[in-house]
Scaffold this motif. Structure first.
Motif, PDB file in Angstrom:
ATOM      1  N   ALA A  13      78.579  70.855  10.424  1.00  0.00           N
ATOM      2  CA  ALA A  13      79.737  71.289  11.198  1.00  0.00           C
ATOM      3  C   ALA A  13      79.920  70.312  12.352  1.00  0.00           C
ATOM      4  O   ALA A  13      78.957  69.872  12.965  1.00  0.00           O
ATOM      5  CB  ALA A  13      79.522  72.697  11.729  1.00  0.00           C
ATOM      6  N   ALA A  14      81.139  69.992  12.621  1.00  0.00           N
ATOM      7  CA  ALA A  14      81.427  69.028  13.678  1.00  0.00           C
ATOM      8  C   ALA A  14      81.052  69.616  15.028  1.00  0.00           C
ATOM      9  O   ALA A  14      81.493  70.710  15.368  1.00  0.00           O
ATOM     10  CB  ALA A  14      82.905  68.664  13.663  1.00  0.00           C
ATOM     11  N   PRO A  15      80.219  68.918  15.794  1.00  0.00           N
ATOM     12  CA  PRO A  15      79.915  69.433  17.141  1.00  0.00           C
ATOM     13  C   PRO A  15      81.101  69.160  18.057  1.00  0.00           C
ATOM     14  O   PRO A  15      81.740  68.118  17.970  1.00  0.00           O
ATOM     15  CB  PRO A  15      78.690  68.617  17.556  1.00  0.00           C
ATOM     16  N   TYR A  16      81.380  70.096  18.911  1.00  0.00           N
ATOM     17  CA  TYR A  16      82.487  69.959  19.827  1.00  0.00           C
ATOM     18  C   TYR A  16      81.949  69.938  21.246  1.00  0.00           C
ATOM     19  O   TYR A  16      81.250  70.849  21.651  1.00  0.00           O
ATOM     20  CB  TYR A  16      83.470  71.116  19.670  1.00  0.00           C
ATOM     21  N   HIS A  17      82.256  68.902  21.966  1.00  0.00           N
ATOM     22  CA  HIS A  17      81.881  68.806  23.368  1.00  0.00           C
ATOM     23  C   HIS A  17      83.178  68.580  24.133  1.00  0.00           C
ATOM     24  O   HIS A  17      83.640  67.462  24.267  1.00  0.00           O
ATOM     25  CB  HIS A  17      80.899  67.667  23.606  1.00  0.00           C
ATOM     26  N   LEU A  18      83.764  69.666  24.560  1.00  0.00           N
ATOM     27  CA  LEU A  18      85.054  69.574  25.219  1.00  0.00           C
ATOM     28  C   LEU A  18      84.917  69.886  26.700  1.00  0.00           C
ATOM     29  O   LEU A  18      84.261  70.839  27.079  1.00  0.00           O
ATOM     30  CB  LEU A  18      86.032  70.574  24.602  1.00  0.00           C
ATOM     31  N   ALA A  19      85.515  69.089  27.490  1.00  0.00           N
ATOM     32  CA  ALA A  19      85.633  69.366  28.914  1.00  0.00           C
ATOM     33  C   ALA A  19      87.092  69.160  29.265  1.00  0.00           C
ATOM     34  O   ALA A  19      87.433  68.548  30.251  1.00  0.00           O
ATOM     35  CB  ALA A  19      84.732  68.448  29.723  1.00  0.00           C
ATOM     36  N   GLY A  20      87.979  69.665  28.394  1.00  0.00           N
ATOM     37  CA  GLY A  20      89.401  69.417  28.543  1.00  0.00           C
ATOM     38  C   GLY A  20      90.053  70.316  29.557  1.00  0.00           C
ATOM     39  O   GLY A  20      89.518  71.336  29.975  1.00  0.00           O
ATOM     40  N   ASP A  21      91.251  69.909  29.928  1.00  0.00           N
ATOM     41  CA  ASP A  21      92.016  70.673  30.895  1.00  0.00           C
ATOM     42  C   ASP A  21      93.228  71.340  30.254  1.00  0.00           C
ATOM     43  O   ASP A  21      93.929  72.093  30.898  1.00  0.00           O
ATOM     44  CB  ASP A  21      92.461  69.775  32.047  1.00  0.00           C
ATOM     45  N   GLY A  22      93.490  71.085  28.967  1.00  0.00           N
ATOM     46  CA  GLY A  22      94.639  71.663  28.296  1.00  0.00           C
ATOM     47  C   GLY A  22      95.932  70.919  28.568  1.00  0.00           C
ATOM     48  O   GLY A  22      96.980  71.302  28.059  1.00  0.00           O
ATOM     49  N   ILE A  23      95.867  69.853  29.353  1.00  0.00           N
ATOM     50  CA  ILE A  23      97.065  69.066  29.645  1.00  0.00           C
ATOM     51  C   ILE A  23      96.959  67.690  28.988  1.00  0.00           C
ATOM     52  O   ILE A  23      97.874  67.246  28.302  1.00  0.00           O
ATOM     53  CB  ILE A  23      97.275  68.919  31.160  1.00  0.00           C
ATOM     54  N   ASN A  24      95.836  67.024  29.193  1.00  0.00           N
ATOM     55  CA  ASN A  24      95.627  65.699  28.603  1.00  0.00           C
ATOM     56  C   ASN A  24      94.616  65.718  27.470  1.00  0.00           C
ATOM     57  O   ASN A  24      94.595  64.818  26.645  1.00  0.00           O
ATOM     58  CB  ASN A  24      95.164  64.711  29.671  1.00  0.00           C
ATOM     59  N   THR A  25      93.741  66.691  27.469  1.00  0.00           N
ATOM     60  CA  THR A  25      92.711  66.825  26.436  1.00  0.00           C
ATOM     61  C   THR A  25      92.619  68.286  26.024  1.00  0.00           C
ATOM     62  O   THR A  25      92.993  69.167  26.789  1.00  0.00           O
ATOM     63  CB  THR A  25      91.339  66.355  26.965  1.00  0.00           C
ATOM     64  N   ILE A  71      97.708  71.184  19.870  1.00  0.00           N
ATOM     65  CA  ILE A  71      98.451  70.087  20.486  1.00  0.00           C
ATOM     66  C   ILE A  71      97.855  68.751  20.045  1.00  0.00           C
ATOM     67  O   ILE A  71      96.648  68.560  20.072  1.00  0.00           O
ATOM     68  CB  ILE A  71      98.424  70.185  22.020  1.00  0.00           C
ATOM     69  N   ALA A  72      98.718  67.809  19.671  1.00  0.00           N
ATOM     70  CA  ALA A  72      98.289  66.488  19.208  1.00  0.00           C
ATOM     71  C   ALA A  72      98.199  65.544  20.404  1.00  0.00           C
ATOM     72  O   ALA A  72      99.070  64.703  20.622  1.00  0.00           O
ATOM     73  CB  ALA A  72      99.262  65.951  18.167  1.00  0.00           C
ATOM     74  N   TYR A  73      97.121  65.659  21.170  1.00  0.00           N
ATOM     75  CA  TYR A  73      96.970  64.865  22.394  1.00  0.00           C
ATOM     76  C   TYR A  73      96.878  63.372  22.107  1.00  0.00           C
ATOM     77  O   TYR A  73      97.321  62.564  22.910  1.00  0.00           O
ATOM     78  CB  TYR A  73      95.720  65.308  23.151  1.00  0.00           C
ATOM     79  N   ASN A  74      96.330  62.986  20.966  1.00  0.00           N
ATOM     80  CA  ASN A  74      96.177  61.564  20.670  1.00  0.00           C
ATOM     81  C   ASN A  74      97.502  60.897  20.312  1.00  0.00           C
ATOM     82  O   ASN A  74      97.558  59.675  20.189  1.00  0.00           O
ATOM     83  CB  ASN A  74      95.141  61.350  19.562  1.00  0.00           C
ATOM     84  N   TYR A  75      98.579  61.655  20.153  1.00  0.00           N
ATOM     85  CA  TYR A  75      99.895  61.080  19.885  1.00  0.00           C
ATOM     86  C   TYR A  75     100.833  61.240  21.072  1.00  0.00           C
ATOM     87  O   TYR A  75     102.050  61.183  20.924  1.00  0.00           O
ATOM     88  CB  TYR A  75     100.539  61.750  18.664  1.00  0.00           C
ATOM     89  N   SER A  76     100.309  61.464  22.254  1.00  0.00           N
ATOM     90  CA  SER A  76     101.164  61.748  23.408  1.00  0.00           C
ATOM     91  C   SER A  76     102.018  60.548  23.826  1.00  0.00           C
ATOM     92  O   SER A  76     103.006  60.724  24.538  1.00  0.00           O
ATOM     93  CB  SER A  76     100.323  62.220  24.591  1.00  0.00           C
ATOM     94  N   ASP A  77     101.669  59.347  23.378  1.00  0.00           N
ATOM     95  CA  ASP A  77     102.472  58.164  23.723  1.00  0.00           C
ATOM     96  C   ASP A  77     103.775  58.107  22.933  1.00  0.00           C
ATOM     97  O   ASP A  77     104.757  57.532  23.391  1.00  0.00           O
ATOM     98  CB  ASP A  77     101.673  56.887  23.467  1.00  0.00           C
TER      99      ASP A  77
END
Length: 182
Positions: free
Chosen positions: A16-28, A36-42
């Motif tokens: 199972a993919a380990p998830y280490h998130l420290a996101g803010d919900g805006i950029n990550t 949300i597709a954050y990696n396509y925000s550009d």
């Protein structure tokens, strides 16, 4: 296919993919269930298209049973779809059982919209029930990275606040004064 994937996860053949998130919900991402597709925000159009597709795969009543989801299984999603269909049919039966009531017999669109509006909250309740239940997958999904010093400081401040707000007497309150010499 879902059961094969779960068996592979249980037996250790597929990690199972380990998830280490420290996101803010805006950029990550804030959680791993964030569509949300954050990696396509550009790229605005690609960002909207990928996000819309992820939301459809996760939440659409007809499309979601086709795709694998670790927490909200296909049988659960099909059950939710069955609840929606049965609710719509039941409300339509009530409407057409009383022809002089809410709508006349030739108003098919109005009765369909009315029955869908009445049955949809039940569908939402059943979906919410399945999505919010605690599962082992949800427990391991989000691991936030935190500094040990920050955690210690927070625990110390929390303990001090609890001591103040509990209205407990200060330490040594129950110690009796020394008895006078007799």
């Amino acid at each position: 296919q879902d059961e094969l994937m779960r068996e592979q996860l249980k037996s250790g053949k597929d990690k199972a993919a380990p998830y280490h998130l420290a996101g803010d919900g805006i950029n990550t991402p804030l959680t791993v269930l964030d569509p949300i597709a954050y990696n396509y925000s550009d790229h605005k159009n690609l960002f909207l298209a990928v996000t819309f597709w992820r939301v459809l795969r996760r939440d659409h009543a007809l499309l979601s049973p086709i795709f694998y989801h670790e927490v909200f299984t296909r049988p659960q999603r099909i059950l939710c779809l069955g609840v929606l269909a049965t609710g719509i049919m039941a409300v339509n039966a009530i409407i057409y059982g009383n022809p002089t009531g809410a709508v006349s017999g030739d108003q098919f669109i109005a009765s369909g919209v009315l029955s869908a509006l009445v049955a949809f909250p039940l569908f939402c309740a059943v979906t919410f029930m399945f999505q919010t239940r605690p599962t082992p997958a949800k427990k391991r999904l989000v691991k936030r990275s935190a500094n040990a010093d920050q955690m210690e400081t927070i625990a110390k401040v929390r303990h001090e606040i609890e001591a103040k707000s509990s209205l407990a007497p200060p330490p040594g309150y129950l110690n009796l004064p020394a008895l006078p010499p007799a």
